[in-house]
Write a protein that holds these residues in place. Sequence first.
Motif, PDB file in Angstrom:
ATOM      1  N   ASN A 165      56.994   4.095 -57.704  1.00 30.97           N
ATOM      2  CA  ASN A 165      55.721   3.284 -57.069  1.00 30.97           C
ATOM      3  C   ASN A 165      54.152   4.162 -57.209  1.00 30.97           C
ATOM      4  N   GLU A 166      54.313   5.397 -57.205  1.00 31.73           N
ATOM      5  CA  GLU A 166      53.278   6.252 -57.525  1.00 31.73           C
ATOM      6  C   GLU A 166      52.672   5.955 -58.995  1.00 31.73           C
TER       7      GLU A 166
ATOM      8  N   GLN B  82      40.105   0.809 -54.137  1.00 31.84           N
ATOM      9  CA  GLN B  82      41.054   2.437 -54.686  1.00 31.84           C
ATOM     10  C   GLN B  82      41.193   3.068 -53.499  1.00 31.84           C
ATOM     11  N   ALA B  83      40.098   3.250 -52.461  1.00 28.62           N
ATOM     12  CA  ALA B  83      40.420   4.104 -51.605  1.00 28.62           C
ATOM     13  C   ALA B  83      41.451   3.461 -50.611  1.00 28.62           C
TER      14      ALA B  83
ATOM     15  N   ASN C 229      46.475   3.176 -47.583  1.00 29.46           N
ATOM     16  CA  ASN C 229      47.805   2.700 -47.364  1.00 29.46           C
ATOM     17  C   ASN C 229      48.886   3.418 -47.663  1.00 29.46           C
ATOM     18  N   ARG C 230      49.044   4.362 -48.527  1.00 27.23           N
ATOM     19  CA  ARG C 230      49.987   5.309 -48.999  1.00 27.23           C
ATOM     20  C   ARG C 230      50.305   6.545 -47.802  1.00 27.23           C
ATOM     21  N   ALA C 231      48.835   6.933 -47.820  1.00 25.96           N
ATOM     22  CA  ALA C 231      48.807   8.255 -46.834  1.00 25.96           C
ATOM     23  C   ALA C 231      48.678   7.886 -45.336  1.00 25.96           C
ATOM     24  N   GLY C 232      48.125   6.720 -44.980  1.00 25.11           N
ATOM     25  CA  GLY C 232      47.918   6.495 -43.430  1.00 25.11           C
ATOM     26  C   GLY C 232      46.753   6.837 -43.062  1.00 25.11           C
TER      27      GLY C 232
ATOM     28  N   ILE D 147      42.692  14.475 -50.266  1.00 21.88           N
ATOM     29  CA  ILE D 147      42.925  13.928 -48.807  1.00 21.88           C
ATOM     30  C   ILE D 147      44.245  13.544 -48.549  1.00 21.88           C
ATOM     31  N   SER D 148      44.987  12.655 -49.318  1.00 20.25           N
ATOM     32  CA  SER D 148      46.145  12.273 -49.023  1.00 20.25           C
ATOM     33  C   SER D 148      47.271  13.516 -49.087  1.00 20.25           C
TER      34      SER D 148
END
Length: 615
Positions: A454-455, A482-483, A488-491, A524-525
Motif C-alpha cells: 500500500n505504501e 497529498q496531505a 488518512n494513513r496517520a490519522g 508528521i506521520s
Amino acid sequence: MFPKFLARASLDVWKAGRHFLLLDLALVLTCLLLIFSHAVVFWFHLIFFLLSLGAFYWKLSTFLERSGFCIAIVSSMVILSVFNGQLDIEELVEIPMLTTILVLVFVIAQRRRAAEAALRRNNRELESRIAERTRALSRINDELAQGLVEAHRTGERLRKLSSVVEQTDDIVVITNRRGIIEYVNPSFEHRLGYRREEVIGRTPRILKSGQHPRSFYRHLWETILSGNVYAGTIVNKKKDGSLYFEEKIITPLRDEKGTITHFVSTGRDITERVQSEKKLRHIARKNQAILNAIPDSMFHLNRAGDLLDYKVAETDAMLPRITGNAHTATLQDFLPRSLVPIILRHIGDTLDSGQMQVLEYHLPTAVGARDYEIRLVVYGREEVLAIVRDITERKKRAAALEEERNRIFRDLHDGLAQVLGYLRLKLDGLTIQPAVQQEASLQTEIEQARETANEAYELVRNMLAASRPANTADFASALLAQARTEGNRAGFKVHLTADGQAQPLPPVVQHQVLYLFQEGLANISKHAHAKNVDIHLTWTNDALTITLHDDGCGFDPTRPQPNGHFGLTIMHERAAEVDGRLTVHSQPGRGTTLSLWLPLLSVPQSATGTAVPAD
C-alpha cells in the motif's frame, strides 16, 4: 586819515551805487545854501571839496556834468557877491585855481582807478594762476598718493605671489631664455631631493629620464620659444634615480617690448595617479573581458525607462538593436510596444521594494519566436540593471524533459502501478483466506507485506501526480490531496486556507515543492503524533508563502539529526533548488511549523496576446 577815508570810499562807494546818490544830494543842498546864504566863500569851498571827492568815483561824463553845473553856479554867485560888495574881487581868482586843482584831482583819481583796475586784474590773474597751480599740485599729490597705494598693493601682491610660489605643493622652476635655472621653490627641493644651490645655474637636463626621444624635447622648445604655452606629461628623474610622472605647464615671460626673457615651469607629481589609472585600466580590461564572456545582454535604465548604458550579447542576433545615440534612447525605441509598460511597472517595483524582479517574454521574430528571461536589480539611486537572457533553448530542454517525464509517467502508470495494484488486491485476498487466518505468524507477515505494498502504491501515485502537474494545475488542490492521503494513513485531519490570487507554478517548481511537503507530511506521520495539520497559502504578485503547522509533540531543531536521517537536509536542498527559503520552528510539546517562501516568475503577455508560463 583823509587818504584812508578816500581809500575806503574808493573800495566801498565804487561798489555801492547808493553812495553816488548821497553825494549828488550833498552837492544840490550845498548849491542851495550857496544861493540863499551870505556865507558864499564857505559854501563854494565846500562845493569844490565835494567835487574833488566825486572825482575819485565818477566817470568822465558824470564828472564834467556835475563839475560844470556847480562851477557855473559858484562863479555866478561869487561874481554877484563881488558886485554887491559882499566879497573882494580877489575871491574871483580862486575859482580858476580851484577848477585847475579839481581837474588835477580828477586826473589823479582816473589814474588811480586805472591802477586799481590793473591791480585787480593782476590779482585775479594771480589768483587764477595760484588756483590752477594749486589744482595741478593737488592732482600731482593725488597721483603720488595713488601711486604709493598702487605700489603698496603691488608689493602686497608680490609678497603674496612669492608666498604662493614658496608654499605651493607644485614644483616651480624659473629659467632664463637659454634654460639656465634661476629659481626653484621648496617643493622642488622636497620632492626631487636637490638643494637649491645644487641646481641654480644649471639646466633642467639634470632631470632628464631618457624616456623621451629628442623629437619630444625639440617640440617642447619650439613651442615655448614661439611664445606659446606648453602643457603635457613628462617622465623625469629625481636625484636618487627614481622616475616620476610630472604634469607640466611651461609659460614664456615677456618684457615691456614683448621679448621673451624667462620661462616659468609649474609641475605636479602625478605618479600615483598614473599608476592608479594603469591599475584601473587593467581592471577595466578584466571586467570588460568578464562582461564579454557573459552571454547575457544588459541594459542600464532609470525609473522613466531612459537608457543610460547597454551591452547586447554578440550571440543574441534576435534582440532588437539600438540605433542612433544610445544615451538618448528610451525603452520605446528598441522594445516592442506591448512590453514597455510591463518593464516600467517592474522597474518601479524593483526600486520601491529593493528586491530583484524576474519576468519572461515571448518575442516573435521573422525567423522564429524566442523566449527571454528579464531580471531587474537595483543598480543605483532610481536606476536598475536589466539582465536579459535568451532562454529559448532552456525552454526547449524543459519541454523535452516534460515529454520525458510524461513518458516515465505512462511507463509507471501502465507498468509498476498496475503491478502494485494487482499485488495489493492479491494480498487483501490472502488475508481473508481461512488457512492464512489459522496461521497467526503467516497472517502477520502477509499484513506487513500488504502495508508495504500500500505504501509503495501511494508513493507511486504521488510520484505520478507530481510528474503530471497538468492534471493538477491547481497547486492548492494537489497539495491538499497529498496531505489528506497522508492524513488518512496517520490519522490526522488536514485544514487548508489561502489568501491572495493563486498563480500557476512552473512544472519543475511544483514538482519540487510537492516533494518537499511530502517529506514534511511523512515526518508528521512518523514522529509527530499530531491530530491536526493546518496548511496556509499566501499569494502575492511576486511570491508564495506556504506554512504547514501541526499540533504534535514537536522536537528540538538545534539537536543534530540522528545517523541515517536526512529529511530536513533534503527539504532545505529542494527549497534552494527553486530559489526558496525554508524555515523550521519547533519546540517540544508545542508542535512544528514549516514555512517556505517561494519567488514567483512574472508572466507577461506575449506579442501574440497569449500568456507565457514560466518554466
